[in-house]
Design a protein around this motif. Structure first.
Motif, mmCIF file in Angstrom:
data_model
loop_
_atom_site.group_PDB
_atom_site.id
_atom_site.type_symbol
_atom_site.label_atom_id
_atom_site.label_comp_id
_atom_site.label_asym_id
_atom_site.label_seq_id
_atom_site.Cartn_x
_atom_site.Cartn_y
_atom_site.Cartn_z
ATOM 1 N N VAL A 40 -88.298 2.783 -40.610
ATOM 2 C CA VAL A 40 -88.468 3.289 -39.244
ATOM 3 C C VAL A 40 -87.156 3.094 -38.491
ATOM 4 O O VAL A 40 -86.571 2.013 -38.538
ATOM 5 C CB VAL A 40 -89.568 2.486 -38.506
ATOM 6 C CG1 VAL A 40 -89.714 2.980 -37.082
ATOM 7 C CG2 VAL A 40 -90.891 2.592 -39.223
ATOM 8 N N MET A 41 -86.720 4.113 -37.807
ATOM 9 C CA MET A 41 -85.504 3.969 -36.989
ATOM 10 C C MET A 41 -85.777 2.954 -35.876
ATOM 11 O O MET A 41 -86.698 3.132 -35.064
ATOM 12 C CB MET A 41 -85.199 5.341 -36.362
ATOM 13 C CG MET A 41 -84.080 5.323 -35.372
ATOM 14 S SD MET A 41 -82.530 5.772 -36.144
ATOM 15 C CE MET A 41 -81.546 6.105 -34.695
ATOM 16 N N PRO A 42 -84.977 1.870 -35.812
ATOM 17 C CA PRO A 42 -85.213 0.860 -34.767
ATOM 18 C C PRO A 42 -85.056 1.449 -33.358
ATOM 19 O O PRO A 42 -84.150 2.248 -33.119
ATOM 20 C CB PRO A 42 -84.120 -0.190 -35.029
ATOM 21 C CG PRO A 42 -83.705 0.039 -36.440
ATOM 22 C CD PRO A 42 -83.872 1.505 -36.696
ATOM 23 N N ALA A 43 -85.940 1.038 -32.464
ATOM 24 C CA ALA A 43 -85.888 1.555 -31.089
ATOM 25 C C ALA A 43 -84.544 1.249 -30.429
ATOM 26 O O ALA A 43 -84.039 2.042 -29.641
ATOM 27 C CB ALA A 43 -87.032 0.956 -30.271
ATOM 28 N N THR A 44 -83.965 0.099 -30.793
ATOM 29 C CA THR A 44 -82.667 -0.253 -30.192
ATOM 30 C C THR A 44 -81.603 0.789 -30.539
ATOM 31 O O THR A 44 -80.733 1.101 -29.715
ATOM 32 C CB THR A 44 -82.183 -1.611 -30.722
ATOM 33 O OG1 THR A 44 -82.378 -1.645 -32.128
ATOM 34 C CG2 THR A 44 -82.935 -2.754 -30.081
ATOM 35 N N LEU A 45 -81.692 1.341 -31.753
ATOM 36 C CA LEU A 45 -80.686 2.340 -32.154
ATOM 37 C C LEU A 45 -80.997 3.709 -31.540
ATOM 38 O O LEU A 45 -80.094 4.525 -31.355
ATOM 39 C CB LEU A 45 -80.598 2.425 -33.683
ATOM 40 C CG LEU A 45 -80.012 1.174 -34.343
ATOM 41 C CD1 LEU A 45 -79.989 1.318 -35.858
ATOM 42 C CD2 LEU A 45 -78.594 0.907 -33.836
ATOM 43 N N ILE A 46 -82.263 3.949 -31.238
ATOM 44 C CA ILE A 46 -82.593 5.176 -30.503
ATOM 45 C C ILE A 46 -82.004 5.067 -29.093
ATOM 46 O O ILE A 46 -81.424 6.014 -28.564
ATOM 47 C CB ILE A 46 -84.126 5.397 -30.457
ATOM 48 C CG1 ILE A 46 -84.661 5.568 -31.884
ATOM 49 C CG2 ILE A 46 -84.463 6.605 -29.588
ATOM 50 C CD1 ILE A 46 -86.168 5.780 -31.973
ATOM 51 N N ILE A 47 -82.121 3.875 -28.504
ATOM 52 C CA ILE A 47 -81.515 3.652 -27.179
ATOM 53 C C ILE A 47 -79.999 3.848 -27.266
ATOM 54 O O ILE A 47 -79.375 4.469 -26.406
ATOM 55 C CB ILE A 47 -81.857 2.241 -26.647
ATOM 56 C CG1 ILE A 47 -83.370 2.119 -26.430
ATOM 57 C CG2 ILE A 47 -81.107 1.947 -25.349
ATOM 58 C CD1 ILE A 47 -83.847 0.699 -26.140
ATOM 59 N N GLU A 48 -79.399 3.328 -28.339
ATOM 60 C CA GLU A 48 -77.951 3.488 -28.514
ATOM 61 C C GLU A 48 -77.580 4.971 -28.612
ATOM 62 O O GLU A 48 -76.570 5.413 -28.065
ATOM 63 C CB GLU A 48 -77.493 2.725 -29.765
ATOM 64 C CG GLU A 48 -76.021 2.860 -30.117
ATOM 65 C CD GLU A 48 -75.055 2.256 -29.097
ATOM 66 O OE1 GLU A 48 -75.480 1.362 -28.338
ATOM 67 O OE2 GLU A 48 -73.885 2.690 -29.054
ATOM 68 N N GLY A 49 -78.413 5.750 -29.317
ATOM 69 C CA GLY A 49 -78.153 7.187 -29.425
ATOM 70 C C GLY A 49 -78.154 7.852 -28.056
ATOM 71 O O GLY A 49 -77.291 8.682 -27.744
ATOM 72 N N MET A 50 -79.118 7.467 -27.227
ATOM 73 C CA MET A 50 -79.161 8.011 -25.866
ATOM 74 C C MET A 50 -77.955 7.513 -25.067
ATOM 75 O O MET A 50 -77.349 8.272 -24.288
ATOM 76 C CB MET A 50 -80.462 7.599 -25.157
ATOM 77 C CG MET A 50 -80.584 8.134 -23.742
ATOM 78 S SD MET A 50 -80.582 9.931 -23.646
ATOM 79 C CE MET A 50 -82.313 10.271 -23.996
ATOM 80 N N ALA A 51 -77.587 6.241 -25.272
ATOM 81 C CA ALA A 51 -76.451 5.679 -24.533
ATOM 82 C C ALA A 51 -75.152 6.404 -24.910
ATOM 83 O O ALA A 51 -74.275 6.611 -24.066
ATOM 84 C CB ALA A 51 -76.323 4.183 -24.805
#
Lengths: 164, 130
Positions: A40-51
């Motif tokens: 599962v893609m970690p939520a922290t890295l999804i946040i990083e993608g948005m950042a």
């Protein structure tokens, strides 16, 4: 190390909004441990993608004069998982921007359907207000980020279809 | 139409619950932003942006939270504010209640000036002028 969590921009309206996509692949190292047998893609890295999407939008709005630092996650909420084979799309909009900081709102979609919201605050760090421990050069917008935007612009100027 | 103090308070309360992740009932008029509500430095900027949006006002840098006064050596002597510094701060923050702080103007106590009431007063003044 490549610390880049978006594959390409698909829309970019300077000073207003930007959209980027990220294709999740099973070969990404972090997915082997997060979690074994259930990548599962970690939520922290999804946040990083948005950042990264929003950060480049904010940096460009002021001609990359300053380092743009993620200062606060105002909101991050997800109601689905993203797994290998999925395509994430980050739609970021500038809500406020001034000499000190910028606020962005963002929607994360998975394969075309919204799956989360990420709202961020960025600080503008320049020579005048920089803490001494930070380097003098522009350490945020390295070539790997600038190339992303340059590629999008080259493709769009020459009429080549975008990756979407 | 004029906005009543209760209306201002309730919008400020909403701003603070959103910005600081606290519950409504934690935000009373006397709550201090840092000590009681756990605000950190970036939260002050977040609060300013949210107030601007909630009340459709413009808050110039340093007007609501004039922290730059502390950078002037003339206004600070060791861990205390000088009389000139205190006077400057009072001028800069007509929206704050100095009755406790001026008895013992320790720099470390300055965050206690930033209460929910301080923000409500500031916004009320701002809306009257506008």
């Amino acid at each position: 190390m490549r610390w880049i969590w978006i594959d390409s921009f698909v829309e970019f309206t300077a000073g207003e909004r930007a959209s980027a996509v990220k294709n999740i692949t099973r070969s990404e190292d972090h997915l082997h441990d997060h979690f074994p047998g259930f990548p599962v893609m970690p939520a922290t890295l999804i946040i990083e993608g948005m950042a990264q999407t929003a950060g480049i939008l904010v940096g460009e709005a002021r001609s990359f004069r300053e380092n743009v630092i993620l200062a606060k996650i105002r909101r991050a909420s997800f109601d689905d998982f993203a797994v290998p084979g999925d395509q994430l799309r980050y739609d970021a909009v500038i809500e406020t921007i001034d000499e000190q900081a910028a606020v962005t709102t963002g929607v994360v979609s998975k394969n075309g359907a919204p799956m989360g919201k990420v709202d961020l605050i960025f600080s503008h760090v320049n020579q005048a207000n920089k803490p001494p421990e930070l380097p003098d050069h522009n350490f945020v917008f390295t070539d790997q980020f600038m190339d992303l935007l340059a590629t999008f612009r080259n493709n769009n100027m020459s009429g080549t279809p975008s990756d979407e | 139409m004029a906005t009543s103090r209760d209306e201002v308070f309730s919008k400020v309360q909403e701003v603070l619950t959103d910005a600081l992740g606290v519950d409504d009932d934690e935000v009373s008029a006397e709550s201090t932003l840092q000590g009681d509500l756990g605000a950190e430095s970036i939260d002050f900027l977040d609060i300013v942006f949210r107030l601007e949006k909630a009340f459709d006002i413009k808050i110039p840098k340093g007007e609501l939270f004039p922290d730059e006064i502390l950078n002037n050596p003339e206004y600070v002597d060791g861990d205390k504010m000088t009389p000139a510094g205190l006077e400057k701060l009072k001028q800069a923050m007509p929206h704050a209640d100095f009755s406790k702080f001026e008895q013992q103007p320790d720099v470390s106590k300055m965050p206690d000036l930033f209460t929910v009431d301080t923000i409500v007063n500031y916004v009320e003044n701002k809306l009257q002028v506008a």
